[in-house]
Design an enzyme around this catalytic site. Structure first.
Site, short mmCIF file in Angstrom:
data_model
loop_
_atom_site.label_atom_id
_atom_site.label_comp_id
_atom_site.label_asym_id
_atom_site.label_seq_id
_atom_site.Cartn_x
_atom_site.Cartn_y
_atom_site.Cartn_z
N LYS A 5 0.81 -1.25 0.00
CA LYS A 5 0.07 -0.07 0.17
C LYS A 5 0.61 1.39 0.01
O LYS A 5 1.90 1.38 0.76
CB LYS A 5 -1.05 -0.04 1.29
CG LYS A 5 -2.14 1.09 1.38
CD LYS A 5 -2.79 0.93 2.49
CE LYS A 5 -3.96 1.92 2.71
NZ LYS A 5 -4.82 1.70 3.74
N SER A 61 -9.78 1.65 2.78
CA SER A 61 -8.89 2.57 1.93
C SER A 61 -7.81 1.58 1.26
O SER A 61 -7.09 2.01 0.33
CB SER A 61 -7.96 3.56 2.88
OG SER A 61 -7.42 2.82 3.80
N SER A 95 -9.68 -0.83 7.12
CA SER A 95 -8.93 -0.82 5.52
C SER A 95 -8.48 -1.74 4.90
O SER A 95 -8.12 -1.86 3.99
CB SER A 95 -8.17 0.55 5.63
OG SER A 95 -9.10 1.75 5.52
N1 GLN Z 1 -13.20 4.04 6.72
C1 GLN Z 1 -12.45 4.39 7.69
C2 GLN Z 1 -11.73 5.67 7.74
O1 GLN Z 1 -12.25 6.52 6.94
C3 GLN Z 1 -11.01 3.58 7.91
C4 GLN Z 1 -9.84 3.68 7.26
C5 GLN Z 1 -8.71 2.98 7.46
O2 GLN Z 1 -9.09 1.94 8.30
N2 GLN Z 1 -7.65 3.56 7.21
O3 GLN Z 1 -11.28 6.13 8.87
#
Ligand code: GLN
Length: 477
Positions: free
Chosen positions: A78, A153, A177
């Site tokens: 990532k 994400s 994410s």
């Molecule tokens: N959807 C969550 C957020 O936007 C989790 C994102 C993540 O785990 N990086 O904060």
């Protein structure tokens, strides 16, 4: 077909000399050439360097210097994990031309094990989102239906694994994410206990919840990746020492591991407005675990209505503090203005996208004098309550079973239409981050439209072995 092998199967064939490291890598790049225009899993590819590394690794494998289970395996990372000499954007214009001078610890460990880094995957900007649509470089499409989101994400990592554009990947999970895109793309994703994997070199979003986790084709690969990246790192004060943990070895029990496990299913999870097909997958997984000898039971967990507001209050607060460093002076983008303040203003106005700005504003607000006690401090107290509630549940149960997300992969564009609704979709995943507990998303069936649906298993801190064992048993369905 090389690309259908799991990471472990591939490395075994490489060790036996049946497949060459370069051959595997070339197969992956051919796949990328075929699919990448449509899917957009990657922000940056590492073609030249990867070929060179593959040759080096091949030599070491052939001479018996590298014998581990990831040697020669092409792996994607990532784009919020620093990679030495390879651009790391975090999905943001702010870091569009940032080339880190060092590797994140998780990346360094993969390299030492002989994994080949093939590229950096697409993600929501600064990991804020659950659809990979807030990336400054365009969205990632779901390999099962290109009109749909890959989730986020870590959407690029999950889609790349599902589309065979790599053999395994690293994602990061602050509020779901790793698990949620894994569920939407039909692959395995695990968020380890906070402290298991070093955050050194992971570009911070919400430091008290960020964890690096594997995204893989199956549970064994997940265990192999976790074994490689886990462990104490003196450069991350929150990383934890655990002696002699081999997650892969823990899987030798196979299906019998579910025997006698006590599995709790929070009743509230059925009232959060999830799709019936998602809930059916959970029920089916519960039935399967029961057949395998587990004891399953519904129970009332409590506090579930507070997890999303608590998470977003803390995550935005920490983010607003963490992202202060992007001021046009030290890293990445600088938009020259008239004087210092104007330069800050222009840089941050142009460098950050809409979702990031929304959260920075909210975060600055909850941390501001006069509101700190009412919001941020309150959220910290509720966080502790949530931890107590889950800890209490784990006195009665070994694992908690539930959905990963309320729906299968949504259509592209949905997340941007109603940001609040998008935040609420994190209801099943954020508890594990708020409490530091490990949780895994496992593909478990499909919707009538053919979209993958995952189920989630959560365990008490440092019970990853149990999580993986139950996951393996379930996935032998
Ligand atoms: N959807 C969550 C957020 O936007 C989790 C994102 C993540 O785990 N990086 O904060």
């Amino acid at each position: 077909m090389i690309l259908e092998l799991t990471a472990l199967e591939l490395s075994e064939k490489i060790r036996r000399g049946e497949i060459g490291v370069c051959e595997a890598l070339e197969a992956v790049f051919r796949r990328i050439d075929e699919r990448e225009d449509a899917l957009h899993c990657y922000i940056t590819l590492n073609r030249q360097q990867a070929l060179w590394e593959a040759r080096e690794v091949q030599k070491k494998v052939s001479s018996g210097k590298l014998t581990g289970p990831l040697a020669g395996v092409p792996i994607a990372v990532k784009d919020n994990l620093c990679t030495k000499g390879l651009r790391t954007t975090c999905g943001s214009r702010m870091l569009e031309s940032f080339v880190p001078p060092y590797d994140a610890t998780a990346v360094a460990r993969l390299r030492e094990a002989g994994a080949i880094l093939i590229g950096k995957t697409n993600m929501d900007e600064f990991a804020m989102g659950n659809a990979t649509e807030s990336s400054a470089f365009g969205c990632t499409k779901n390999p099962w239906d290109e009109a749909r989101s890959a989730g986020g994400s870590s959407g690029g990592s999950a889609a790349a694994v599902a589309a065979r554009e790599c053999f395994a990947a690293l994602g990061t999970d602050t509020g779901g994410s790793v698990r949620q895109p894994a569920s939407h793309c039909g692959v395995v994703g695990l968020k380890p206990t906070y402290g298991t994997v070093s955050r050194h070199g992971l570009i911070a979003y919400c430091s008290s919840m960020d964890q690096v986790g594997p995204v893989t084709k199956d549970v064994r690969d997940c265990a192999a990746l976790l074994t490689c990246i886990a462990g104490l790192d003196e450069r991350d004060a929150t990383s934890v020492r655990r002696e002699g943990v081999d997650y892969l070895a823990a899987l030798s029990k196979g299906g019998e591991a579910a025997l006698g496990l006590r599995i709790g299913i929070p009743r509230e999870y059925f009232d959060e407005g999830a799709d019936l097909e998602v809930l059916e997958a959970v029920r089916k997984a519960a039935r399967r675990l029961k057949e395998l000898g587990a004891v399953t039971e519904e129970f009332s967990l409590g506090l579930t209505e507070y997890v999303v507001p608590t998470y977003y209050t803390i995550a935005c607060g920490e983010a607003s503090s963490n992202l202060e460093r992007y001021d046009g002076m030290k890293y990445g983008l600088r938009v020259q203005g008239e004087g210092l303040n104007d330069t800050y203003l222009r840089t941050r106005t142009q460098g950050f996208g809409e979702e990031v700005k929304r959260r920075l504003l909210l975060g600055a607000f909850v941390l501001s004098e006069g509101f700190y006690d009412a919001y941020y401090l309150k959220a910290l107290k509720v966080r502790r309550k949530i931890r107590e509630t889950l800890t209490e549940a784990f006195r009665s149960y070994d694992l908690i079973l539930g959905p990963v997300a309320p729906t299968a992969a949504p259509l592209l564009g949905e997340a941007g239409k109603d940001p609040l609704k998008a935040w609420l979709a994190d209801v099943y995943t954020v508890s594990a981050n708020l409490t530091g507990m490990p949780a895994m998303s496992l593909p478990f069936g499909r919707t009538a439209k053919g979209l993958p649906v995952g189920v989630q298993l959560t365990a008490a801190p440092f019970q990853e072995e149990r999580l993986l064992q139950a996951g393996l048993a379930l996935s032998q369905e």
